[in-house]
Design an enzyme around this catalytic site. Structure first.
Site, PDB file in Angstrom:
ATOM      1  N   ASN A   1       0.871  -1.182   0.000  1.00 42.84           N
ATOM      2  CA  ASN A   1       0.000   0.000   0.000  1.00 42.84           C
ATOM      3  C   ASN A   1       0.904   1.227   0.000  1.00 42.84           C
ATOM      4  OD1 ASN A   1      -1.773   2.071   0.530  1.00 42.84           O
ATOM      5  ND2 ASN A   1      -2.217   1.443   2.643  1.00 42.84           N
TER       6      ASN A   1
ATOM      7  N   LYS B   1       0.073   4.248  -0.249  1.00 41.99           N
ATOM      8  CA  LYS B   1      -0.572   5.435   0.349  1.00 41.99           C
ATOM      9  C   LYS B   1      -0.363   6.649  -0.575  1.00 41.99           C
ATOM     10  CE  LYS B   1       0.236   3.388   4.826  1.00 41.99           C
ATOM     11  NZ  LYS B   1       0.103   3.544   6.265  1.00 41.99           N
TER      12      LYS B   1
ATOM     13  N   HIS C   1      -9.444   1.091   4.903  1.00 43.86           N
ATOM     14  CA  HIS C   1      -8.160   1.246   5.606  1.00 43.86           C
ATOM     15  C   HIS C   1      -8.382   2.163   6.808  1.00 43.86           C
ATOM     16  CE1 HIS C   1      -4.047   2.442   6.492  1.00 43.86           C
ATOM     17  NE2 HIS C   1      -3.662   1.370   5.822  1.00 43.86           N
TER      18      HIS C   1
ATOM     19  N   GLU D   1      -6.777   4.530   7.927  1.00 47.98           N
ATOM     20  CA  GLU D   1      -6.563   5.964   7.664  1.00 47.98           C
ATOM     21  C   GLU D   1      -7.779   6.587   6.995  1.00 47.98           C
ATOM     22  OE1 GLU D   1      -2.769   5.495   5.700  1.00 47.98           O
ATOM     23  OE2 GLU D   1      -1.894   4.911   7.627  1.00 47.98           O
TER      24      GLU D   1
ATOM     25  N   GLY E   1       2.726   1.847  10.800  1.00 45.19           N
ATOM     26  CA  GLY E   1       3.734   2.899  10.690  1.00 45.19           C
ATOM     27  C   GLY E   1       4.467   3.205  11.982  1.00 45.19           C
TER      28      GLY E   1
ATOM     29  N   SER F   1       3.516  -2.565  10.272  1.00 43.53           N
ATOM     30  CA  SER F   1       4.961  -2.631  10.499  1.00 43.53           C
ATOM     31  C   SER F   1       5.597  -3.953  10.079  1.00 43.53           C
ATOM     32  CB  SER F   1       5.285  -2.303  11.960  1.00 43.53           C
ATOM     33  OG  SER F   1       4.915  -0.964  12.261  1.00 43.53           O
TER      34      SER F   1
HETATM   35  C1  PEP Z   1      -0.695   0.040   6.105  1.00 42.18           C
HETATM   36  O1  PEP Z   1      -0.826   1.263   6.128  1.00 42.18           O
HETATM   37  O2  PEP Z   1      -1.526  -0.665   5.552  1.00 42.18           O
HETATM   38  C2  PEP Z   1       0.478  -0.503   6.790  1.00 42.18           C
HETATM   39  C3  PEP Z   1       0.453  -1.745   7.144  1.00 42.18           C
HETATM   40  O3  PEP Z   1       1.534   0.358   7.021  1.00 42.18           O
HETATM   41  P1  PEP Z   1       2.991  -0.028   7.632  1.00 42.18           P
HETATM   42  O4  PEP Z   1       3.420  -1.315   6.984  1.00 42.18           O
HETATM   43  O5  PEP Z   1       3.841   1.125   7.262  1.00 42.18           O
HETATM   44  O6  PEP Z   1       2.793  -0.200   9.096  1.00 42.18           O
END
Ligand code: PEP
Length: 251
Positions: A11, A13, A97, A99, A173, A212
């Site tokens: 993703n 983003k 998601h 966000e 994140g 992460s």
């Molecule tokens: C995400 O935003 O879907 C995500 C898993 O981000 P990250 O891997 O950066 O934690």
């Protein structure tokens, strides 16, 4: 229904410009020279890059979008329909998601409508669920996740058109991850709920873990029962990091 094929999905983003196609090409090169991984590979760039990425992604990498509108067309300034995403050459779309749930106030009902729109346009809907840190601390992880799951998945869901991503909001994140046992508990509950509601199809829906994931923890997380791949944010932006996660699916 056989065990789902694993998916490693990136993703991106709100990251990437036209020149970022070089990163996609670097990933393709790595996939060509390294042993074949036993998973599907997906990149979800911003809308502006969908057509360009789909044009060069080839057979080894699928392309997806990060959101869609519920309607097929009309007076929705700034929005993109699932049909437009399919027309751009994508095969997947992420919906719900965290966000989008937090930044845009998206409810599970809206997410279910978006998933229906995606499926109607022959896209696979990646439906995201996950608890906040406060909800986890209050011991509400399973109730929150299962409530989101029930209300975000439309009746039209099948093993072919639906993917679930469990993403604890506090792990996105942050560099923090749940323990493998915590992941196992939530994924087992998601699997049981899917099977209760969709029977054999529920056994075939892939359940991704997200939050992460990086090359150093991918093997451990992907080995957890009922984890059928990863949804990756930050570590999907660099081909070498993303490929390091795909390594979890190479012998
Ligand atoms: C995400 O935003 O879907 C995500 C898993 O981000 P990250 O891997 O950066 O934690």
């Amino acid at each position: 229904m056989a065990t789902p094929t694993a998916i490693v999905a990136g993703n991106w983003k709100m990251n990437g410009v036209q020149a970022s196609i070089e990163e996609l090409k670097s990933l393709q090169k790595l996939l060509e020279i390294k042993p074949k991984a036993c998973c599907d590979i997906l990149i979800c760039p911003p809308f502006t890059l969908l057509t360009g990425f789909a044009a060069v992604s080839g057979e080894m990498i699928a392309i997806g979008a990060q959101d869609c509108h519920t309607a097929t067309s009309g007076a929705h300034t700034g929005d993109i329909s699932a049909g437009m995403i399919a027309d751009a050459g994508a095969g997947y779309v992420i919906v719900g998601h965290s966000e989008r749930r937090s930044n845009h106030g998206e409810t599970s009902d809206l997410v279910a409508s978006k998933a229906t729109a995606a499926q109607s346009a022959d896209l696979k809907a990646i439906i995201c669920v996950g608890e906040s840190e406060a909800e986890r601390d209050a011991g509400k992880t399973l109730s929150v996740v299962l409530d989101q799951l029930t209300n975000s998945i439309p009746e039209t869901a099948t093993a072919q058109n639906t993917v679930i991503a469990y993403e604890p909001v506090w792990a996105i994140g942050t560099g923090r991850t749940p323990t493998p046992q915590d992941v196992a508990d939530v994924h087992a509950a998601i699997r049981a709920s899917l099977q209760d509601r969709f029977g054999k199809d529920g056994a075939g829906v892939p359940i991704l873990y997200g939050g992460s994931v990086k090359p150093s923890n991918a093997l451990e997380l992907m080995a957890v029962e009922n984890v059928d791949g990863a949804l990756v944010g930050g570590a999907s932006l660099k081909a070498t990091d993303f490929d390091g996660i795909i390594d979890a699916y190479r012998k």
